[in-house]
Design a protein around this motif. Structure first.
Motif: not given
Length: 366
Positions: A76-78, A80-85, A108
């Motif tokens: 879920r957190d990934f 929300l921000n796939p570019l970060l992780y 990704s």
């Protein structure tokens, strides 16, 4: 005199307040160093993507096994921000088939090195495709044997002795007497047919010895004479022979194109009308429409299913309304002991890949 003067000066300088302040400053410095060191250690750990923590994912105590080796991010957190992780994740830890290993997710994760699956079934993984990306695939075959074999015997016994039906009658507020005509089937001395005599199938055969069962088995490859003698098992080269002779048929096969729909109308018609079918492999191994008809018209006596398709079944599915079926929640490996062992093995496999070490349980593309 001069010595006494110096002693008094030192005592004055190092009064209790000064000592306290000195120690406090030292402690704070030590704590800051410890936090900095801990932060560095955390940052040095590789990242792993998991489904989630809680009811729909890993129990909290299982993530405690992962955390010493990986920094974890939940799906879920990934998302929300796939570019970060995305560029950080090197390991994808798959538990109960989640996160779903789809091409959209894999693209990704440019730094991904390993998909570490918990369990022995890998039908939900496209191993050739994943491998073509330079990503290793692992699973945990050895640690699931005992718990799954226990589950197979539990379903066999529950179905034979009508445990669920008896429980329902016992707790029903309308029950005022015990029905004397409520009968089950004998397990001791019965014939057990095992389709798929791998690690788990063999453990089931071992357990059946305690019930003095006659064991038949069908497998792609015949086991050694020593293995057969150890559990008193007889090999059936033709599966039809096993189906005709067995009082209980247990399915313990991997889901492949060859085993999909392995048990359908024809196979069920070969079984004894007093026979029970137990499935601890995958739901698609059995043609469920054919099974419903066989149970409804008495072609077989009952069924014990730890797996269905889909899971869970739609609430209006006809299997759910039959009294001669015991259905559980694909919980063959769901014990605290086995779950911990599975996660530990997943971590061992993933760490081995990232460190370039021999991989304990690699799945290679065929």
């Amino acid at each position: 005199m001069r010595s006494l003067f110096y002693a008094r000066c030192v005592k004055k300088l190092w009064d209790s307040g000064q000592v306290s302040r000195f120690l406090k400053g030292t402690t704070l410095q030590g704590s800051a160093c410890h936090l900095k060191h801990t932060k560095v250690m955390e940052e040095e750990k590789p990242w792993a993507l998991i489904s989630e923590v809680g009811d729909q994912g890993y129990a909290e105590e299982l993530t405690d096994i992962i955390k010493p080796h990986f920094q974890i991010v939940c799906l879920r957190d990934f998302l929300l921000n796939p570019l970060l992780y995305g560029h950080k994740v090197q390991a994808l830890l798959v538990w109960n088939s989640f996160p779903a290993v789809e091409p959209s997710l894999l693209t990704s994760l440019p730094s991904l090195k390993v998909v570490a699956n918990g369990g022995v079934g890998i039908d939900h993984l496209d191993v050739p495709y994943i491998s073509s990306l330079g990503v290793k695939v692992t699973y945990t075959p050895g640690v699931v044997n005992e718990a799954t074999a226990d589950m197979a015997m539990a379903l066999l016994l529950s179905s034979a002795r009508r445990v669920v039906e008896a429980h329902q009658i016992a707790v029903d507020p309308k029950t005022t007497h015990i029905p004397q005509c409520f009968m089950g089937d004998e397990v001791t001395g019965a014939t057990l047919g095992i389709i798929g005599m791998g690690r788990i199938g063999y453990k089931i055969a071992q357990r059946s010895r305690g019930f003095d069962m006659k064991v038949l088995y069908h497998n792609r490859n015949r086991r050694s004479v020593e293995d057969e003698q150890a559990v008193g098992a007889s090999y059936c080269q033709n599966m039809d022979d096993l189906l005709k002779e067995s009082d209980f048929v247990v399915l313990v096969v991997n889901l492949t194109p060859e085993t999909t729909g392995l048990i359908s109308h024809r196979e069920l018609s070969l079984m004894k009308p007093t026979a029970t079918l137990v499935n601890v492999s995958r739901g698609l191994v059995v043609d469920q429409d054919a099974l419903v008809k066989a149970l409804q018209c008495g072609k077989i006596r009952g069924a014990g299913l730890d797996v269905t398709h889909p899971e869970p079944l739609p609430r209006d599915h006809p299997l759910l309304g039959l009294s001669n079926v015991v259905i559980t929640l694909h919980i063959g490996t769901n014990t605290y002991t086995t779950s911990r062992r599975m996660v530990k093995r997943m971590i061992e496999n993933a760490v081995a890949v990232l460190k370039g070490q021999p991989i304990p349980d690699e799945v290679k593309p065929k």
